[in-house]
Structures are given as structure tokens and as C-alpha cells.
Design a protein around this motif. Structure first.
Motif, PDB file in Angstrom:
ATOM      1  N   PRO A  19       0.822  -1.217   0.000  1.00 53.12           N
ATOM      2  CA  PRO A  19       0.000   0.000   0.000  1.00 53.12           C
ATOM      3  C   PRO A  19       0.851   1.261   0.000  1.00 53.12           C
ATOM      4  O   PRO A  19       1.770   1.409   0.809  1.00 53.12           O
ATOM      5  N   GLY A  20       0.570   2.140  -0.931  1.00 55.24           N
ATOM      6  CA  GLY A  20       1.276   3.404  -0.997  1.00 55.24           C
ATOM      7  C   GLY A  20       2.676   3.342  -1.579  1.00 55.24           C
ATOM      8  O   GLY A  20       3.401   4.341  -1.552  1.00 55.24           O
ATOM      9  N   ASP A  72       6.593  -7.994   4.164  1.00 57.57           N
ATOM     10  CA  ASP A  72       6.301  -8.726   2.928  1.00 57.57           C
ATOM     11  C   ASP A  72       4.838  -8.579   2.522  1.00 57.57           C
ATOM     12  O   ASP A  72       4.444  -9.037   1.445  1.00 57.57           O
ATOM     13  N   THR A  73       4.047  -7.948   3.369  1.00 54.24           N
ATOM     14  CA  THR A  73       2.637  -7.729   3.059  1.00 54.24           C
ATOM     15  C   THR A  73       2.498  -6.890   1.795  1.00 54.24           C
ATOM     16  O   THR A  73       3.056  -5.796   1.704  1.00 54.24           O
ATOM     17  N   ALA A  74       1.767  -7.414   0.832  1.00 49.90           N
ATOM     18  CA  ALA A  74       1.609  -6.728  -0.450  1.00 49.90           C
ATOM     19  C   ALA A  74       0.677  -7.543  -1.337  1.00 49.90           C
ATOM     20  O   ALA A  74       0.351  -8.701  -1.026  1.00 49.90           O
ATOM     21  N   VAL A  75       0.293  -6.928  -2.435  1.00 49.61           N
ATOM     22  CA  VAL A  75      -0.352  -7.676  -3.506  1.00 49.61           C
ATOM     23  C   VAL A  75       0.762  -8.209  -4.404  1.00 49.61           C
ATOM     24  O   VAL A  75       1.611  -7.428  -4.855  1.00 49.61           O
ATOM     25  N   TYR A  76       0.754  -9.504  -4.635  1.00 52.81           N
ATOM     26  CA  TYR A  76       1.783 -10.134  -5.441  1.00 52.81           C
ATOM     27  C   TYR A  76       1.255 -10.412  -6.848  1.00 52.81           C
ATOM     28  O   TYR A  76       0.161 -10.979  -7.005  1.00 52.81           O
TER      29      TYR A  76
END
Length: 124
Positions: A40-41, A89-93
Motif C-alpha cells: 500500500p502506498g 512482505d505484506t503486499a499484492v503479489y
């Protein structure tokens, strides 16, 4: 070519998670198949890529030693085994494929096929 990613979810810090991506449609040649992520961001960033024959890989420094990329050409698929996950590591992959150049690249513009993204959330 269409790419379909799966396997995202919620995982505790330190845990493992495996992402998969399958290609379909008019597939002539898939050179590098890889993963990017976008938190995010933040800008979308390179994670890992594997060569057409699976023999060569390239990883972002932030995931070296924790993530492992592999591919199954019989299934036109690529996987990302993630371990030792961290909250950062949180993210959209997103899975991606390069169809015109066999050289491995970490540059977004080199990839001409993209999946829809799968969300990975790592809780602390």
C-alpha cells in the motif's frame, strides 16, 4: 497470454506461504516468469524471476534466502515458495511473464504479461 495467480492469504510472521501462477491462452514462448509485489502506498517492486529452462533465477535482496521460485513448463506455471515471512512482505503479489527476451530482468517494463494479483498479509 493470460496469467492467473493464486495462493495468497493471511499468515503469521515467520510462517510459509506458496503462490502459484498459471498461464493460458495463446502461448508461443514464455521466457522469464516472475513475481512482483506492491505494498500500500508504494511502487510495484521486483521479487524474483526464473528463466525459461528453470536453471537461472534472480531475486530481490530483500527476499534472498527466504523465497524460492520455480516453474513447471509442462503446466506453463510458476510458483513462489515463501518462508520466514515478515510483516514488510505484506503486499499484492503479481505474476508476470516476459515473452520477447530470454535475459532475466528485474525491470517492470520488460514484462508484457501480468496476472491480476493475489494479496499476501503477514501479521506480526
Amino acid at each position: 497470454v493470460q496469467l492467473q495467480a493464486s495462493g495468497g492469504g493471511l499468515v503469521q510472521a515467520g510462517g510459509p506461504l506458496r503462490l502459484s501462477c498459471a498461464a493460458s491462452g495463446r502461448i508461443f514462448r514464455l521466457y522469464g516468469m516472475g513475481w512482483f509485489r506492491q505494498a500500500p502506498g508504494k511502487e510495484r517492486e521486483f521479487v524474483a524471476v526464473v528463466s525459461m529452462n528453470g536453471g537461472d533465477t534472480l531475486y530481490a535482496d530483500s527476499v534472498k534466502g527466504r523465497f524460492a521460485i520455480s516453474r513447471d513448463n509442462a503446466k506453463n506455471a510458476v510458483s513462489l515458495q515463501m518462508s520466514g515471512l515478515k510483516p514488510e512482505d505484506t503486499a499484492v503479489y503479481y505474476c508476470a511473464a516476459e515473452t520477447g527476451d530470454p535475459r532475466l530482468s528485474s525491470q517492470r517494463y520488460k514484462y508484457d504479461a501480468w496476472g491480476q494479483g493475489t494479496l499476501v498479509t503477514v501479521s506480526s
